[in-house]
Write a protein that holds these residues in place. Sequence first.
Motif, PDB file in Angstrom:
ATOM      1  N   UNK A   1     -34.978  15.973  -3.217  1.00  0.00           N
ATOM      2  CA  UNK A   1     -35.874  15.494  -4.266  1.00  0.00           C
ATOM      3  C   UNK A   1     -35.096  15.208  -5.546  1.00  0.00           C
ATOM      4  N   UNK A   2     -34.146  16.072  -5.853  1.00  0.00           N
ATOM      5  CA  UNK A   2     -33.303  15.843  -7.023  1.00  0.00           C
ATOM      6  C   UNK A   2     -32.492  14.565  -6.855  1.00  0.00           C
TER       7      UNK A   2
ATOM      8  N   UNK B   1     -28.840  24.899 -19.018  1.00  0.00           N
ATOM      9  CA  UNK B   1     -30.138  25.462 -19.343  1.00  0.00           C
ATOM     10  C   UNK B   1     -31.190  25.245 -18.280  1.00  0.00           C
ATOM     11  N   UNK B   2     -30.801  24.647 -17.151  1.00  0.00           N
ATOM     12  CA  UNK B   2     -31.768  24.435 -16.070  1.00  0.00           C
ATOM     13  C   UNK B   2     -32.106  25.776 -15.425  1.00  0.00           C
ATOM     14  N   UNK B   3     -33.351  25.917 -15.007  1.00  0.00           N
ATOM     15  CA  UNK B   3     -33.814  27.182 -14.440  1.00  0.00           C
ATOM     16  C   UNK B   3     -33.229  27.455 -13.057  1.00  0.00           C
ATOM     17  N   UNK B   4     -32.759  26.401 -12.392  1.00  0.00           N
ATOM     18  CA  UNK B   4     -32.242  26.575 -11.044  1.00  0.00           C
ATOM     19  C   UNK B   4     -33.297  26.396  -9.979  1.00  0.00           C
ATOM     20  N   UNK B   5     -34.541  26.241 -10.402  1.00  0.00           N
ATOM     21  CA  UNK B   5     -35.653  26.035  -9.468  1.00  0.00           C
ATOM     22  C   UNK B   5     -36.351  24.716  -9.807  1.00  0.00           C
ATOM     23  N   UNK B   6     -36.825  23.998  -8.802  1.00  0.00           N
ATOM     24  CA  UNK B   6     -37.521  22.740  -9.077  1.00  0.00           C
ATOM     25  C   UNK B   6     -38.839  22.991  -9.807  1.00  0.00           C
TER      26      UNK B   6
ATOM     27  N   UNK C   1     -30.661  18.990 -12.355  1.00  0.00           N
ATOM     28  CA  UNK C   1     -31.901  19.639 -11.937  1.00  0.00           C
ATOM     29  C   UNK C   1     -31.669  20.523 -10.717  1.00  0.00           C
ATOM     30  N   UNK C   2     -32.257  21.701 -10.734  1.00  0.00           N
ATOM     31  CA  UNK C   2     -32.175  22.729  -9.686  1.00  0.00           C
ATOM     32  C   UNK C   2     -30.770  23.307  -9.531  1.00  0.00           C
TER      33      UNK C   2
ATOM     34  N   UNK D   1     -24.929  25.392   7.571  1.00  0.00           N
ATOM     35  CA  UNK D   1     -26.109  25.450   8.424  1.00  0.00           C
ATOM     36  C   UNK D   1     -27.188  24.501   7.912  1.00  0.00           C
ATOM     37  N   UNK D   2     -27.946  23.965   8.861  1.00  0.00           N
ATOM     38  CA  UNK D   2     -29.070  23.112   8.495  1.00  0.00           C
ATOM     39  C   UNK D   2     -28.605  21.833   7.821  1.00  0.00           C
ATOM     40  N   UNK D   3     -29.447  21.309   6.945  1.00  0.00           N
ATOM     41  CA  UNK D   3     -29.099  20.113   6.194  1.00  0.00           C
ATOM     42  C   UNK D   3     -29.426  20.334   4.734  1.00  0.00           C
ATOM     43  N   UNK D   4     -29.255  19.311   3.939  1.00  0.00           N
ATOM     44  CA  UNK D   4     -29.473  19.429   2.502  1.00  0.00           C
ATOM     45  C   UNK D   4     -30.900  19.910   2.234  1.00  0.00           C
TER      46      UNK D   4
END
Length: 251
Positions: A139-140, A211-216, A205-206, A130-133
């Motif tokens: 941004x990543x 160890x990335x938080x998963x959020x921008x 990123x994201x 559904x939708x797009x990226x």
Amino acid sequence: MNAFSAEMIKLRRSQAWAVVVLLPLIIAGVGTFNTIASGAELAEGWRTLWLRTVVFWGLFPLALGVAVLASLVWKSEHRGGNWNALMSGPVPSARIVIAKTAVVATLTAAMNIVMLAAVVVLGKVVFSLDGTLPSELLATGALIVVGSLPVAALHTALSMAVRSFAVPIAIALVGAGMSVFLLTAEVTGAIFVLPYALATRATQLTSGTFGDSGSPTTGAALSVLTATALLTVSVVASAGRALDRKDIHVQ
């Protein structure tokens, strides 16, 4: 005609364009095939697809692709008397290095854009997402393009210094492996020292990996941008000084 335009003209019939298009398509295709073959669903939609394509792309294929591109860009200069013609020409060493780096960076950016486009097409056509990226992944994607610049600069310098086509590619494989190890150990400061670690970090990123938080976060984006600026400038400046000290090759 400026140095950059002259370098781009040299690539009109180069194999570099095949690398730019085919390598990211192959990696995206492998991720898609593995997903379909396993029968696993894309539990988080676009994010899961991103993890299985772009995140894998950043582990080592991206670095290898840049290494191949840089070797192809410098290949003609190491043939016959081309090196001597380059060194005896009127173009200053700094301009040569900047032009070559800009060409490799342009090809690298195009390769990353092909990868992102492939993910979007696969998500819509193959997986009917559904939708797009999502905007944070877009941004990543932009940060991946930027964060790959130091790798382009480093391999411009390596392919300038080493006549062998394969040696810089082997270095990229080792460097990418070291970077994955360091990032897995959450040695995030590696991005300010190793261009490969920076490129890999940008792709994570994201994603919630390494160890990335998963959020921008603004901090993560700024660290990538700062490391990009520092590494690119230092590598290009060092390469320019090194080329100044180079001499003609005795045939």
